[in-house]
Scaffold this motif. Structure first.
Motif, PDB file in Angstrom:
ATOM      1  N   THR A  22       0.807  -1.224   0.000  1.00 36.92           N
ATOM      2  CA  THR A  22       0.000   0.000   0.000  1.00 36.92           C
ATOM      3  C   THR A  22       0.837   1.269   0.000  1.00 36.92           C
ATOM      4  OG1 THR A  22      -0.123  -0.108   2.417  1.00 36.92           O
ATOM      5  CG2 THR A  22      -1.907  -1.123   1.183  1.00 36.92           C
ATOM      6  N   ARG A  41      -1.671   3.513  -6.771  1.00 30.26           N
ATOM      7  CA  ARG A  41      -2.758   2.721  -7.361  1.00 30.26           C
ATOM      8  C   ARG A  41      -2.408   2.248  -8.776  1.00 30.26           C
ATOM      9  NH1 ARG A  41      -9.099   4.697  -7.936  1.00 30.26           N
ATOM     10  NH2 ARG A  41      -9.880   2.763  -8.866  1.00 30.26           N
ATOM     11  N   ARG A  70       0.329  -0.452  -8.529  1.00 26.16           N
ATOM     12  CA  ARG A  70      -0.184  -1.739  -8.056  1.00 26.16           C
ATOM     13  C   ARG A  70      -0.889  -2.497  -9.185  1.00 26.16           C
ATOM     14  NH1 ARG A  70      -1.590   1.166  -3.335  1.00 26.16           N
ATOM     15  NH2 ARG A  70      -3.755   1.348  -4.019  1.00 26.16           N
TER      16      ARG A  70
END
Length: 210
Positions: A102, A186, A189
């Motif tokens: 994260t 984001r 990922r």
């Protein structure tokens, strides 16, 4: 023995692996981004030429040594192929692990550019640990011990250089815009997740050919 230099299905699998590896951010692609930002389109393309010249040097060295290795030690070559499949799977698992992280990566490498984009590109790729692992672990599983090594290497070199040119050029010409997107957790990922799945699928295909 088939008259074709390479097995078509195996070659298609190699193209899939190379597409993923060429697009994955690494030293060469990060250099392309920095080079494009600092030197513009002409400098970016000159760096691409330098990097792929280094890749061809690696292929020439492989052509001089891999053929003898395949003939003399076929069982060792099989073990290297298995190790290559495991390495590709390991890359896929690492990519998936990164996809679930994260936090943004605070350790993006800094690339210092010299006077010549061509020479910089050559030096980045000739010492790139990714290409060393490519020739020691990724390429061997795709070489068929029943066929002459030189024609196979020529076709694999064509695919490798072709995809690297496209990817490196895209990174270099995209420059700052792509660098900004890759800094978004984001986006990174999602990119890593897709890369991991493709690499795991490629490792299964490699093992199925042994």
């Amino acid at each position: 023995m088939s008259a074709l230099p390479v097995d078509p299905q195996l070659y298609l699998t190699f193209l899939g692996v190379m597409a993923v590896m060429a697009a994955t951010p690494g030293p060469a692609n990060l250099f392309s981004v920095a080079n494009g930002v600092q030197r513009g389109p002409a400098g970016a393309l000159a760096g691409v030429v330098g990097m792929n010249a280094a890749t061809l040097v690696w292929f020439a060295a492989a052509a001089l040594g891999l053929g003898a290795l395949v003939v003399a030690l076929p069982q060792l070559f099989r073990l290297i192929s298995i190790a290559g499949a495991l390495y590709v799977a390991w890359l896929g698992l690492n990519a998936l692990r990164g996809a679930f992280a994260t936090a943004a990566d605070p350790h993006a490498p800094t690339i210092r550019l010299g006077r010549s984009a061509l020479l910089d590109g050559f030096m980045v790729q000739i010492a790139n640990p990714k290409i060393v692992l490519f020739f020691s672990a990724v390429l061997p599983p795709f070489l068929d011990v029943t066929r002459p090594a030189a024609p196979q290497l020529a076709l694999f070199a064509l695919a490798t250089v072709g995809m690297d040119v496209l990817s490196m050029s895209a990174y270099g010409l995209g420059g700052a815009a792509l660098a900004r997107r890759m800094s978004e957790p984001r986006f990174r990922r999602g990119f890593a997740f897709a890369t991991g799945l493709l690499l795991l699928a490629a490792s299964v295909l490699i093992v199925s050919r042994l």
